[in-house]
Design a protein around this motif. Structure first.
Motif, PDB file in Angstrom:
ATOM      1  N   ASP A 197       6.574  10.982   9.775  1.00  0.00           N
ATOM      2  CA  ASP A 197       7.090  10.898   8.407  1.00  0.00           C
ATOM      3  C   ASP A 197       8.221  11.896   8.229  1.00  0.00           C
ATOM      4  OD1 ASP A 197       5.039   9.135   6.790  1.00  0.00           O
ATOM      5  OD2 ASP A 197       3.818  10.497   7.986  1.00  0.00           O
ATOM      6  N   THR A 198       9.361  11.426   7.775  1.00  0.00           N
ATOM      7  CA  THR A 198      10.406  12.310   7.286  1.00  0.00           C
ATOM      8  C   THR A 198      10.530  12.062   5.796  1.00  0.00           C
ATOM      9  OG1 THR A 198      12.243  10.756   7.621  1.00  0.00           O
ATOM     10  CG2 THR A 198      11.586  12.114   9.501  1.00  0.00           C
ATOM     11  N   ASN A 199      11.542  12.629   5.165  1.00  0.00           N
ATOM     12  CA  ASN A 199      11.711  12.396   3.736  1.00  0.00           C
ATOM     13  C   ASN A 199      12.083  10.955   3.429  1.00  0.00           C
ATOM     14  OD1 ASN A 199      11.245  15.147   3.133  1.00  0.00           O
ATOM     15  ND2 ASN A 199      13.376  15.642   3.580  1.00  0.00           N
ATOM     16  N   LEU A 200      12.700  10.270   4.391  1.00  0.00           N
ATOM     17  CA  LEU A 200      13.250   8.947   4.132  1.00  0.00           C
ATOM     18  C   LEU A 200      12.638   7.845   4.973  1.00  0.00           C
ATOM     19  CD1 LEU A 200      17.040   9.916   3.895  1.00  0.00           C
ATOM     20  CD2 LEU A 200      15.374   9.732   2.042  1.00  0.00           C
ATOM     21  N   TYR A 201      12.161   8.158   6.182  1.00  0.00           N
ATOM     22  CA  TYR A 201      11.674   7.134   7.093  1.00  0.00           C
ATOM     23  C   TYR A 201      10.260   7.455   7.575  1.00  0.00           C
ATOM     24  CZ  TYR A 201      16.561   5.635   7.311  1.00  0.00           C
ATOM     25  OH  TYR A 201      17.819   5.193   6.994  1.00  0.00           O
ATOM     26  N   HIS A 202       9.577   6.380   8.026  1.00  0.00           N
ATOM     27  CA  HIS A 202       8.173   6.510   8.423  1.00  0.00           C
ATOM     28  C   HIS A 202       7.918   5.607   9.626  1.00  0.00           C
ATOM     29  CE1 HIS A 202       7.643   8.627   4.609  1.00  0.00           C
ATOM     30  NE2 HIS A 202       8.522   7.748   4.185  1.00  0.00           N
ATOM     31  N   ALA A 203       7.034   6.072  10.503  1.00  0.00           N
ATOM     32  CA  ALA A 203       6.884   5.385  11.784  1.00  0.00           C
ATOM     33  C   ALA A 203       5.447   5.396  12.260  1.00  0.00           C
ATOM     34  CB  ALA A 203       7.774   6.061  12.837  1.00  0.00           C
ATOM     35  N   ALA A 231       2.694  -1.441  20.138  1.00  0.00           N
ATOM     36  CA  ALA A 231       3.197  -1.971  18.867  1.00  0.00           C
ATOM     37  C   ALA A 231       3.849  -0.838  18.104  1.00  0.00           C
ATOM     38  CB  ALA A 231       2.076  -2.596  18.045  1.00  0.00           C
ATOM     39  N   ALA A 232       4.993  -1.140  17.492  1.00  0.00           N
ATOM     40  CA  ALA A 232       5.755  -0.149  16.730  1.00  0.00           C
ATOM     41  C   ALA A 232       6.055  -0.704  15.352  1.00  0.00           C
ATOM     42  CB  ALA A 232       7.048   0.201  17.443  1.00  0.00           C
ATOM     43  N   VAL A 233       5.947   0.158  14.348  1.00  0.00           N
ATOM     44  CA  VAL A 233       6.273  -0.206  12.973  1.00  0.00           C
ATOM     45  C   VAL A 233       7.099   0.911  12.368  1.00  0.00           C
ATOM     46  CG1 VAL A 233       5.388  -0.757  10.682  1.00  0.00           C
ATOM     47  CG2 VAL A 233       4.167  -1.579  12.706  1.00  0.00           C
ATOM     48  N   LEU A 234       8.261   0.559  11.824  1.00  0.00           N
ATOM     49  CA  LEU A 234       9.173   1.515  11.210  1.00  0.00           C
ATOM     50  C   LEU A 234       9.505   1.054   9.803  1.00  0.00           C
ATOM     51  CD1 LEU A 234      11.610   1.960  14.236  1.00  0.00           C
ATOM     52  CD2 LEU A 234       9.902   3.604  13.458  1.00  0.00           C
ATOM     53  N   SER A 235       9.655   2.012   8.886  1.00  0.00           N
ATOM     54  CA  SER A 235       9.942   1.625   7.504  1.00  0.00           C
ATOM     55  C   SER A 235      10.831   2.637   6.816  1.00  0.00           C
ATOM     56  CB  SER A 235       8.641   1.457   6.700  1.00  0.00           C
ATOM     57  OG  SER A 235       7.960   2.694   6.556  1.00  0.00           O
ATOM     58  N   SER A 236      11.536   2.152   5.825  1.00  0.00           N
ATOM     59  CA  SER A 236      12.258   2.998   4.888  1.00  0.00           C
ATOM     60  C   SER A 236      11.344   3.196   3.697  1.00  0.00           C
ATOM     61  CB  SER A 236      13.557   2.312   4.458  1.00  0.00           C
ATOM     62  OG  SER A 236      14.181   3.022   3.412  1.00  0.00           O
ATOM     63  N   GLY A 237      10.976   4.448   3.428  1.00  0.00           N
ATOM     64  CA  GLY A 237       9.938   4.699   2.436  1.00  0.00           C
ATOM     65  C   GLY A 237       8.573   4.339   3.003  1.00  0.00           C
ATOM     66  N   GLY A 238       7.542   4.621   2.236  1.00  0.00           N
ATOM     67  CA  GLY A 238       6.187   4.318   2.670  1.00  0.00           C
ATOM     68  C   GLY A 238       5.464   5.532   3.195  1.00  0.00           C
ATOM     69  N   VAL A 239       4.447   5.296   4.038  1.00  0.00           N
ATOM     70  CA  VAL A 239       3.612   6.340   4.615  1.00  0.00           C
ATOM     71  C   VAL A 239       3.267   5.916   6.042  1.00  0.00           C
ATOM     72  CG1 VAL A 239       1.469   7.651   4.411  1.00  0.00           C
ATOM     73  CG2 VAL A 239       2.629   6.862   2.346  1.00  0.00           C
ATOM     74  N   SER A 240       3.381   6.830   6.985  1.00  0.00           N
ATOM     75  CA  SER A 240       3.153   6.464   8.380  1.00  0.00           C
ATOM     76  C   SER A 240       1.738   5.964   8.632  1.00  0.00           C
ATOM     77  CB  SER A 240       3.452   7.654   9.295  1.00  0.00           C
ATOM     78  OG  SER A 240       2.520   8.707   9.081  1.00  0.00           O
ATOM     79  N   TYR A 268       0.814  -1.209   0.000  1.00  0.00           N
ATOM     80  CA  TYR A 268       0.000   0.000   0.000  1.00  0.00           C
ATOM     81  C   TYR A 268       0.853   1.267   0.000  1.00  0.00           C
ATOM     82  CZ  TYR A 268      -3.902  -3.076   1.283  1.00  0.00           C
ATOM     83  OH  TYR A 268      -4.850  -4.061   1.300  1.00  0.00           O
ATOM     84  N   GLY A 269       1.902   1.269   0.820  1.00  0.00           N
ATOM     85  CA  GLY A 269       2.676   2.493   0.993  1.00  0.00           C
ATOM     86  C   GLY A 269       3.897   2.613   0.121  1.00  0.00           C
ATOM     87  N   GLY A 270       4.330   1.504  -0.488  1.00  0.00           N
ATOM     88  CA  GLY A 270       5.523   1.562  -1.306  1.00  0.00           C
ATOM     89  C   GLY A 270       6.799   1.600  -0.492  1.00  0.00           C
ATOM     90  N   SER A 271       6.775   1.075   0.726  1.00  0.00           N
ATOM     91  CA  SER A 271       7.984   1.075   1.538  1.00  0.00           C
ATOM     92  C   SER A 271       8.948   0.005   1.051  1.00  0.00           C
ATOM     93  CB  SER A 271       7.641   0.842   3.016  1.00  0.00           C
ATOM     94  OG  SER A 271       6.983  -0.400   3.191  1.00  0.00           O
ATOM     95  N   THR A 272      10.210   0.165   1.414  1.00  0.00           N
ATOM     96  CA  THR A 272      11.206  -0.852   1.084  1.00  0.00           C
ATOM     97  C   THR A 272      11.336  -1.756   2.298  1.00  0.00           C
ATOM     98  OG1 THR A 272      12.907   0.787   1.631  1.00  0.00           O
ATOM     99  CG2 THR A 272      12.385   0.485  -0.681  1.00  0.00           C
TER     100      THR A 272
END
Length: 673
Positions: free
Chosen positions: A325-331, A343-352, A41-45
């Motif tokens: 959301d930053t330019n590179l990471y999402h939480a 519960a915590a979820v962190l990603s490179s790319g995507g949408v918080s 959905y978010g396009g995260s890596t």
């Protein structure tokens, strides 16, 4: 003034681009399947998650860029989830008797001043619940590549605020505000005598054993940061991320550490029950707020985005939520105080947003194993087509948000047509009147009401529900826009703004490691519709060279508002925006095949236009240590960045641009072959 951004603006009612997610037979666990859905959905890596329950991490994992499980637990920027840490630090100082949330900020920062006498009424509580009335003060050089000790954004805040006015009375309403949390950081640092990172480490990280939690300026192994990517080169990782505003968005952690910190906020840590209760109280209700907002994604506490997160609220379970959301990471961080779970979820790319929904999914499934069922389904209340009272036609007009304005036309037959301006695509959506006084689409997926609030403003209220297979549902029930009054322009003002149409204004004063150069070409332009509407974006044009912020929308639709002003000097027209300075096309020079570029004493970037004679040829740059360059194609999309990728050459496009940025005296030798 429209600022170019990496992401395209969507139509007002389009919350997500939804794709079918088929859960085929898979070796992935349920959590891994939810992670894969979040990536889709978010396009995260890469994406990491963790569940805290009964005092420990009971589940964690990572999927890499290919969607495969990984044994590593990398570090990510937690973005605006940092605001919860900032609020926790403030409450720790309250416990120590060193800080009073309801004392004016000037009590602790006597040098804080503004060009608006009401600033003296701003309290620490208002900074933490987004009700300070501050406008956007800019975050110049807050988002950099590989420059963790840079403090420009924090150090310049008080000077920037000193010339600003307030957009609203302090405490009038809560609207998301990054500036307030950087100011809160300054208060915490002044009261504690430490940097925010040092205070967090002493008060929380060390006592809780959070060995993988850091402020940007801390010394840690940055090779552990999850690789991050930009659209310019989706297969090449960029240089190390640096977010310098620790209190607003500059903390880094693993998903496990973030979940442990969330577990502490459920109880049993350094903060007392009274402090935790204060953080999760209904702070949003202190000012103007929509009445029918029970299921909205926002219900601000101290630091929290929501203290009654959907869908848990439907089952009488309090859930605290914060996204980042930053330019590179999402939480995403979700905490259930009653159950001591997080519960915590962190990603490179995507949408918080998707990370928060994934975190909610983890908690919902974990509760189900305990025999606690969360009601996830929701729908708009039933209503039927009806004849519309004539009074509603008077609500037609121009409506504004902090991103763009749109037109609302209400016909006597009960049809409401919402039309975006050409700069936003010119699309239209039609809704029809129902017997409950709302306007809805045919599918009953969107409900709109036009509401005259107690402050005299008219608001465009929107209610929607979205459910994503593999994750859970999300609700919106908020003021989405504000009606803008007629604003006719006098002859001189009209002529001045007409003359600006078609001009580009190029950013001059971003640091040479700024991520802005790699995200998109950093320039601004004047809209085509402003002279017809009397508004530049949603700012009222107030004179030949000025446009003033006027939005008073609680939530997020009125966030990041700012005044703008133009001035002319030596034949160049400049645009001032908070923290940043832009100049028109007059400062752009033609690029030559051989030249030396030197950054002048004021440190402004040097811009060049690529002529037809250089098209298809390769430009090579000898870089100084204190400078960088970036290049853009004819469509103004980035094609090279030395700060992001270490580039020293690029194939040029006719009609494209090249920018050189650096400290005063930085020299670049340029050759085109």
């Amino acid at each position: 003034m429209k600022r170019r951004a990496a992401a395209l603006l969507a139509a007002l009612f389009t919350l997500f681009s939804l794709y079918a997610f088929a859960q085929e037979e898979s070796t992935l666990s349920p959590a891994q399947q939810a992670a894969a859905a979040t990536q889709l959905y978010g396009g995260s890596t890469s994406i990491s998650w963790a569940l805290f329950d009964e005092g420990e991490i009971t589940m964690s994992g990572t999927l890499d860029a290919g969607g495969m499980p990984s044994d590593s637990m990398p570090l990510y920027g937690v973005g605006s989830v940092s605001k919860v840490y900032t609020a926790a630090a403030a409450m720790s100082l309250v416990q120590e008797g060193r800080l009073d949330l309801d004392e004016p900020v000037v009590t602790y920062l006597p040098e804080f001043t503004m060009a608006d006498a009401r600033f003296r009424d701003i309290t620490m509580r208002m900074l933490l619940n987004h009700s300070s009335g501050l406008m956007y003060a800019g975050m110049r050089d807050a988002f950099l590549f590989d420059d963790p000790q840079n403090s420009t954004a924090v150090d310049s805040l008080l000077e920037e605020l000193s010339t600003q006015r307030l957009i609203a009375e302090p405490g009038a309403y809560s609207v998301y505000n990054n500036t307030g949390f950087t100011l809160a950081q300054l208060v915490i640092e002044r009261v504690s005598g430490m940097s925010l990172g040092e205070y967090l480490s002493e008060s929380f990280f060390v006592p809780l054993g959070l060995t993988d939690s850091f402020a940007c300026a801390d010394v840690f192994d940055r090779t552990r940061l999850a690789p991050a990517y930009l659209p310019m080169r989706p297969d090449t990782a960029v240089a190390s991320d640096t977010v310098t505003i620790a209190g607003t968005g500059g903390l880094y952690a693993t998903a496990e550490d973030l979940a442990r910190f969330g577990g502490m906020l459920a109880g049993g840590g350094p903060l007392s029950d009274d402090s935790l209760a204060a953080m999760k109280a209904d702070e949003y209700a202190r000012g103007l707020w929509p009445e029918d907002s029970e299921n909205d994604a926002l219900s601000y506490g101290l630091g929290w985005d929501a203290v009654h997160m959907f869908p848990f609220n439907q089952s009488g379970i309090q859930a605290l939520c914060k996204g980042g959301d930053t330019n590179l990471y999402h939480a995403g961080l979700v905490v259930l105080p009653e159950y001591g779970m997080a519960a915590a979820v962190l990603s490179s790319g995507g949408v918080s947003t998707y990370n928060q929904m994934f975190a909610a999914r983890l908690l919902i499934d974990a509760l189900a194993e305990k025999g606690v069922i969360v009601q996830e389904d929701a729908a708009l209340p039933e209503a039927h087509p009806a004849d519309m009272p004539p009074k509603w036609t008077a609500y037609s007009g121009l409506y504004g948000t902090s991103t763009y304005p749109f037109d609302v036309a209400i016909a006597e037959d009960g049809t409401l047509t919402l039309t975006l301006h050409e700069e936003q695509g010119g699309t239209a959506q039609t809704l029809t009147y129902r017997d409950d006084g709302s306007f809805r689409d045919e599918a009953d997926s969107v409900l709109v009401r036009l509401i005259r609030a107690e402050n005299g403003e008219t608001y465009f209220f929107q209610q929607t529900y979205v459910s994503l297979p593999g994750l859970t549902g999300m609700a919106s029930s908020a003021y989405a826009a504000q009606k803008l009054p007629d604003n006719p322009l006098d002859e001189d003002t009209l002529a001045a703004w007409e003359a600006r149409k078609g001009k580009n204004y190029f950013l001059l004063n971003a640091g040479f490691r700024s991520q802005l150069y790699a995200l998109a070409m950093p320039y601004a332009f004047v809209s085509e519709s402003g002279t017809q509407t009397g508004y530049e974006g949603s700012n009222a044009i107030t004179g030949p060279d000025t446009a003033a912020a006027v939005l008073n929308i609680p939530g997020t639709a009125g966030r990041d508002t700012m005044d703008m002003e133009f001035y002319t000097q030596d034949g160049v027209e400049y645009l001032t925006a908070p923290g940043y300075l832009y100049a028109d096309d007059a400062i752009v020079q033609p690029l030559s095949s051989r030249q030396t570029v030197t950054i002048a004493g004021e440190g402004y970037a040097c811009w060049f236009l690529v002529g037809d004679e250089l098209a298809g040829r390769t430009m090579t740059v000898t870089l100084p240590e204190n400078g960088s360059f970036a290049a853009y194609g004819a469509d103004k999309s980035p094609t090279a960045s030395s700060a992001a990728y270490g580039d020293t050459s690029v194939v040029l496009e006719a009609g494209g641009y090249v920018v050189f940025a650096g400290e005063p005296g930085a020299t670049f030798d340029v050759s085109v072959e």
